[in-house]
Design a protein around this motif. Structure first.
Motif, PDB file in Angstrom:
ATOM      1  N   ASN A  86      -3.714 -11.215  -0.513  1.00 41.82           N
ATOM      2  CA  ASN A  86      -3.179 -11.077   0.841  1.00 41.82           C
ATOM      3  C   ASN A  86      -4.105 -10.301   1.769  1.00 41.82           C
ATOM      4  O   ASN A  86      -3.790 -10.111   2.940  1.00 41.82           O
ATOM      5  N   SER A  91      -4.760  -9.672   8.113  1.00 41.76           N
ATOM      6  CA  SER A  91      -3.868  -8.630   7.599  1.00 41.76           C
ATOM      7  C   SER A  91      -4.614  -7.394   7.129  1.00 41.76           C
ATOM      8  O   SER A  91      -3.998  -6.425   6.700  1.00 41.76           O
ATOM      9  N   LYS A 120       3.948  -1.047   2.420  1.00 44.59           N
ATOM     10  CA  LYS A 120       3.642  -2.417   1.997  1.00 44.59           C
ATOM     11  C   LYS A 120       4.773  -3.401   2.331  1.00 44.59           C
ATOM     12  O   LYS A 120       4.671  -4.573   1.984  1.00 44.59           O
ATOM     13  N   LEU A 123       3.613  -6.360   3.835  1.00 39.96           N
ATOM     14  CA  LEU A 123       2.668  -7.194   3.075  1.00 39.96           C
ATOM     15  C   LEU A 123       3.288  -7.840   1.846  1.00 39.96           C
ATOM     16  O   LEU A 123       2.651  -8.641   1.183  1.00 39.96           O
ATOM     17  N   GLN A 240       2.363 -11.663   6.536  1.00 36.86           N
ATOM     18  CA  GLN A 240       1.474 -10.517   6.345  1.00 36.86           C
ATOM     19  C   GLN A 240       0.923  -9.957   7.664  1.00 36.86           C
ATOM     20  O   GLN A 240       0.314  -8.904   7.680  1.00 36.86           O
TER      21      GLN A 240
END
Lengths: 569, 196
Positions: A86, A91, A120, A123, A240
């Motif tokens: 990711n 991002s 997070k 994400l 993200q």
């Protein structure tokens, strides 16, 4: 939100402090604030406001200089975070760069971190499956770690509580190994995924299931989320970047703005927690010592109750660094087990194949989830040569492609009219439970310090023989299921990734009945310092196979409820 | 609807500025007949590559041969040559950068050998023939040219298909792709042919 320019101890005193503003911390903060508790949230990173601080969220592909790719220089400077699927051009500003917070890898461990408000939760992969009594009873039945001090019935109402607020899509599948929840409309499986589902039924009866994975997206009933300022998921699959619709659950779009609107939350950003302050006379924790990330000045904040939600490994670090004459080896660490029995999820293996049927079909649009195999190994009883088992992802996909072999006008027209269809492709990846062991640990380095004067961590976490056997079994079983469904060109893989890249590290501050063998009690309080609660991944006694964030949210909400009841006593 | 508060890539701006100033400088040079063209300017924007302005022009001609202009704009209309240089400079490893630079430097020699003239002096069909010869080659001797051209072709396709022009005017991209349909009959998909 209060602006912190305060000196007097009184002005630095709150009823509760929550360390960490990510998935679990934001849930603790929301619950405490909703119950009228004046709460300080301490976040080590910068502020990230919903909508305003999502700089890439509405950029078009051509607006990224490298069309999404991470540059060679960035990869060279960040060998760890560059491995994360990711970490991309759109991002990368939400990830911690390798040099910012170094650690010592006694064994390879890819520690993926997000230091900002929301952590997070911007994400994550947004997969939310409940864990069942087959998981809670696992350690006791199979004789590893220690017995969980709670069972499914203790957490079930709190799963419901957080699911209703976060928004979870899914089907009521009626599987004991993956309890149903409070679901918004489910996303759909495609024609080949349904075919595979039918094949499983035909070949394995009621023993193996492939369902649509439950995910934290508002897939319908959007009016229920209006007062959070969130709207229906638009299937962008650009999560993200931060979602302008608030279509998926993040701390930034949901719990934190909610907590802020109560008027009870104060946010202190750019504050790296050094330690929790323990008062020997009072026999409890009285506050938190921070290092300002910018000025490097030390400050203290005080509260009656402290929630530690710094993300599993940093939660271990903070407790290990919270030393006093009562707790020379770290807060609550009377038994010497703090930082030990760390575990994770085994994501090393995958299987892919092709499907020759359903040639007349393709798909259109997008969806934020895919198929999911709940664990089918060793569920009711031990039946293999390894302990526990694995869940697995599954998806089938097909797209059109262009013949790129030529050059000139022929190539140009082929590219503009990409209308060739290859076979359907199917793929699966494993999510294996790992067994917590004393030899998998994190500890403070006696010499090396980070930029804030806090000891660096030594991380010593590795796979074991059980993991290797499980990989082999996953590959064999998935291959067999694929073969029976008539899939062809079946390929297995083991990418040999280091632990950590699963981003599901857990444990080190485990829950248990007995203070001699665990750190936390059944309410997530430190046995030896009960006004400190730990409700992030560090508290996990065992890992189960399910994506764990939902469990952290439910544990945080449950523990906040307990803390408020204790405060009122 | 949702304001963007910072430019994600100041580097892009700087590089564009640098390219603009270079264009001004080289444009100026063309007007001076006595100028010594043997001293070809090196494009400082691509610090990992020693690319000169004339090589940049050659790259544009190669990209245009891969994706020519027609009803729809071609590669160099969309400055794909600059995209190729950005990608090779920033996203290709040093080995790949070296073979790209070496192949670009050796390209006109190959063009002379294979097509009889430097690339600039060839007609379009001959240019296509030169590229086809490279792409079909197998021997060790043409390895560098082949690596260079494969890289160039890959980034030409990416730069063209992911250009603002294509993604806005020709095949509009939507940030919102619509609900998922997992059972679409291909026969029901209507697609009008796009002529190049």
């Amino acid at each position: 939100m209060a602006n912190l320019n305060i000196d007097a101890a009184k002005e630095r005193t709150f009823e509760a402090i929550v360390i960490g503003s990510g998935i679990s911390g934001s849930w603790a903060a929301k619950e405490l604030c909703d119950k009228g508790v004046k709460t300080l949230v301490i976040e080590r990173g910068r502020d990230v406001k919903h909508l305003k601080d999502y700089p890439t969220t509405n950029l078009l592909p051509f607006e990224f200089e490298h069309r999404g790719q991470i540059t060679q220089q960035e990869q060279k400077e960040n060998p760890i975070v560059s491995k994360c699927y990711n970490f991309r051009e759109d991002s990368k500003h939400f990830f911690v760069k390798d040099k910012e917070h170094p650690y010592i890898q006694e064994k390879p461990f890819d520690w993926i971190r997000g230091y900002q408000v929301g952590g997070k939760s911007l994400l994550w992969a947004r997969q939310v499956q409940r864990i069942s009594d087959f998981d809670f009873e696992g350690p006791a039945r199979d004789g590893f770690a220690v017995d969980w001090p709670i069972r499914y019935k203790d957490l079930a109402p709190w799963y419901s509580h957080v699911e209703k607020f976060a928004g979870v899509s899914g089907n009521k599948d009626g599987l004991a190994s993956l309890p149903d929840g409070e679901f918004l409309p489910a996303y759909k499986l495609n024609v080949v995924e349904k075919y595979f589902q039918d094949q499983l039924k035909k070949n394995y009866g009621n023993d193996r299931h492939m369902i649509v994975a439950r995910c934290a997206h508002i897939s319908g009933n959007a009016e229920n989320f209006k007062d959070q300022g969130r709207a229906q998921c638009q299937n962008r699959n650009l999560c993200q970047r931060g979602c302008p619709f608030g279509g998926y659950f993040s701390a930034n779009s949901s719990t934190l703005p909610w907590a802020e609107r109560t008027g009870n939350m104060t946010m202190r950003t750019d504050a790296v927690v050094h330690s929790i302050i323990y008062d020997e006379k009072k026999g409890k924790a009285t506050g938190v010592r921070i290092v300002d990330a910018v000025t490097k000045e030390t400050e203290e904040y005080y509260a009656d109750v402290i929630f530690l939600n710094a993300a599993a490994i940093n939660t271990n670090l903070i407790l290990l660094n919270s030393t006093s004459s009562r707790f020379p080896n770290g807060l609550g660490n009377d038994n010497g087990l703090l930082g030990k029995f760390v575990a994770f999820h085994n994501y090393r293996a995958g299987v892919s194949a092709e499907h020759e049927g359903h040639q007349e079909y393709t798909t259109s649009g997008d969806r934020p989830t895919s198929g999911y195999f709940p664990r089918f190994r060793n569920v009711e009883k031990q039946e293999t040569n390894f302990l526990r088992g694995y869940a697995a992802g599954f998806s089938a996909y097909r797209g059109s492609y262009a013949d790129q072999s030529g050059i000139g006008m022929e190539l140009k027209e082929n590219l503009l009219n990409a209308n060739n269809y290859g076979p359907w492709r199917v793929g699966s990846h494993m999510m294996g439970e790992t067994i917590p062991k004393e030899t998998n640990y994190v500890a403070l380095d006696p010499n090396e310090k980070d930029a804030w004067g806090i000891p660096q961590l030594r991380i010593n976490i590795a796979y074991d023989d059980n993991d290797e056997k499980m990989i082999k079994d996953y590959q064999e079983q998935m291959t067999e299921m694929f073969e029976k469904a008539g899939f062809i060109n079946i390929k297995t893989r083991d990418d040999n990734r280091a632990p950590g890249l699963d981003i599901h590290e857990m444990g080190g501050v485990r829950m248990g009945h007995d203070p001699k063998t665990s750190l936390l009690n059944k309410h997530n309080q430190l046995h030896a310092c009960t006004n400190v609660y730990v409700t992030d991944g560090a508290c996990m006694t065992s890992t189960a196979t399910q994506n764990p964030s939902l469990t952290y949210m439910a544990l945080a909400a449950r523990a906040a409820d307990h803390a408020v009841k204790e405060m009122k006593k | 609807m949702f304001p963007i508060h910072f430019n994600p890539n100041d580097q892009t701006m700087k590089r564009r500025d640098a390219l603009r100033s270079l264009a001004l400088i080289t444009g100026g040079l063309v007007l001076v007949p006595a100028c010594d063209f043997s001293k070809d300017d090196i494009l400082s924007a691509y610090k990992n590559l020693n690319v000169t302005t004339s090589q940049q022009k050659l790259l544009a001609q190669i990209a245009d041969t891969i994706i020519p202009a027609g009803y729809i704009k071609g590669a160099s209309d969309l400055a794909v040559q600059d995209f190729i240089l950005v990608m090779v400079n920033d996203c290709v490893d040093s080995e790949g950068q070296k073979s790209f630079s070496d192949g670009l430097s050796a390209f006109d020699a190959f063009s002379k050998k294979s097509g009889g003239k430097v690339f600039d002096k060839l007609e379009v069909p001959q240019r296509e023939q030169v590229l086809k010869t490279v792409l079909a080659s197998e021997g060790e001797e043409d390895k560098t040219i082949r690596a260079f051209l494969n890289t160039t072709k890959r980034f030409t396709i990416q730069g063209f298909m992911m250009s603002e022009y294509i993604m806005t005017n020709v095949k509009p991209y939507s940030l919102i792709p619509g609900d998922y349909n997992g059972e679409v009959l291909i026969a029901d998909l209507k697609s009008e042919k796009i002529n190049g």
